[in-house]
Design an enzyme around this catalytic site. Structure first.
Site, PDB file in Angstrom:
ATOM      1  N   ARG A 134      -2.932  -9.523   5.881  1.00  0.00           N
ATOM      2  CA  ARG A 134      -1.794  -9.128   6.731  1.00  0.00           C
ATOM      3  C   ARG A 134      -2.143  -9.469   8.177  1.00  0.00           C
ATOM      4  NH1 ARG A 134      -0.829  -3.129   6.628  1.00  0.00           N
ATOM      5  NH2 ARG A 134      -0.728  -3.238   4.372  1.00  0.00           N
ATOM      6  N   ASP A 260       4.396   8.453  -6.203  1.00  0.00           N
ATOM      7  CA  ASP A 260       4.568   7.178  -5.515  1.00  0.00           C
ATOM      8  C   ASP A 260       4.170   5.989  -6.387  1.00  0.00           C
ATOM      9  OD1 ASP A 260       5.317   5.733  -3.307  1.00  0.00           O
ATOM     10  OD2 ASP A 260       3.368   5.831  -2.332  1.00  0.00           O
TER      11      ASP A 260
END
Length: 340
Positions: A134, A260
């Site tokens: 990233r 999640d």
């Protein structure tokens, strides 16, 4: 006081980055609908009406994640907080916000400071490693400086990738250099072996322990949770005792999921816009059986209980348990830390 944590995804699976290891991108790709759009005001109102009507004398912890939650826009959060304030009464409310930090500026910091948000910044260690996955290292460091300027509490969430897990001392030195004192190290799902995990923490913990003896404390979620368990306390991290609890995950369209890691169609429990809630599906999720081949004879079963069922492949396999061996190596140190 009752505690209730609600994890919200106001921008669903949207993100302005495209990290190859992103677990939520993989989760969402298993659904019929990958992206539920932005959370609407009607969904916020309906959710808050239900939560505050059904829970009294409660501490609500609203956690915003994604995708990237800042994509919902700052006005969404001012609206959300205003609606909470209308209903809060004698209840307590806290806020947390997990972000890749690419879009955070002074206006966001003013919001976070005013309403006492706890921030989580995603940063995969030093620049070379972070930018391999990233390319936003400079944004995160800039945001960390801004948060310190405003006096906003934050921690660092680092994914232990196959490259980074080989560099425990370099990672610790990086945190120390940047004066980051609170961090979570999350094994990259399905990419990290128990042997990798064990060797990383064998080195990392020895360095951590020496720093502790020298009067410098660093909060590391895995270590903190182990110390709590040795104290006879409940750990702060879901799954650290080997069983699931209901996380109350709310997608942008109001869908409710139990965790999640399991925001998939087969685990859908209901939607805030209707009164149907699948109690049987939740029960099945919480009681779901799994194979624990090494656990039944383990003397430390009461300490970890097999850990999180989604992340456990990083902790043990049929031949080796990283947590068992780590505790065997460091039991005296852990008892010492628990006694303080």
């Amino acid at each position: 006081m009752k505690q209730l944590s609600i994890l919200l995804k106001p921008a669903s699976s949207k993100c302005n980055l495209d990290c190859s290891y992103c677990f939520y991108k993989k989760v969402a790709s298993q659904r019929n609908v990958f992206d539920y759009g932005m959370m609407k005001k009607e969904t916020v109102i309906r959710l808050l009406d239900k939560l505050f009507a059904e829970n009294e004398n409660c501490c609500f912890n609203f956690v915003f994640q994604g995708g990237e939650p800042s994509l919902a826009g700052i006005d969404f959060y001012y609206f959300f907080i205003e609606e909470v304030n209308k209903r809060q009464g004698n209840n307590l409310v806290t806020y947390a916000f997990q972000t890749n930090a690419s879009l955070i500026d002074e206006k966001w910091c003013q919001l976070f400071k005013k309403h006492d948000f706890l921030l989580g910044l995603s940063l995969d260690g030093f620049k070379e490693n972070n930018n391999y996955y990233r390319s936003n290292y400079d944004d995160v460091i800039k945001t960390a400086v801004l948060l310190k300027k405003y006096g906003i509490a934050f921690n660092i969430l680092t994914v232990l990738t196959p490259e980074l897990i080989k560099k425990p001392l370099e990672l610790f030195s990086f945190y120390q250099e940047k004066d980051f004192r609170y961090f979570q190290l999350i094994p990259c799902l399905d990419e990290i072996s128990p042997e990798d995990f064990y060797h990383f923490y064998s080195v990392f913990f020895n360095r951590w322990f020496q720093e502790y003896l020298d009067g410098r404390y660093y909060s590391v979620s895995f270590i903190d949770n182990l110390i709590k368990v040795f104290k006879g306390e409940l750990p702060g991290q879901c799954g650290s005792l080997g069983f699931c609890s209901f996380q109350y995950v709310v997608e942008a369209n109001g869908n409710i999921y139990p965790c999640d890691f399991y925001c998939e169609d087969e685990y859908l429990l209901g939607n805030v816009h209707n009164d149907d809630f699948n109690e049987e599906r939740l029960k099945n999720f919480l009681e779901e059986k799994r194979t624990l081949s090494l656990c039944h004879s383990c003397p430390y079963w009461g300490i970890c209980g097999g850990q999180c069922k989604r992340q456990c492949s990083s902790f043990y396999n049929d031949n080796f348990c990283a947590i068992q061996q780590f505790i065997i190596d460091n039991e005296d140190k852990l008892h010492y830390l628990a006694s303080l």
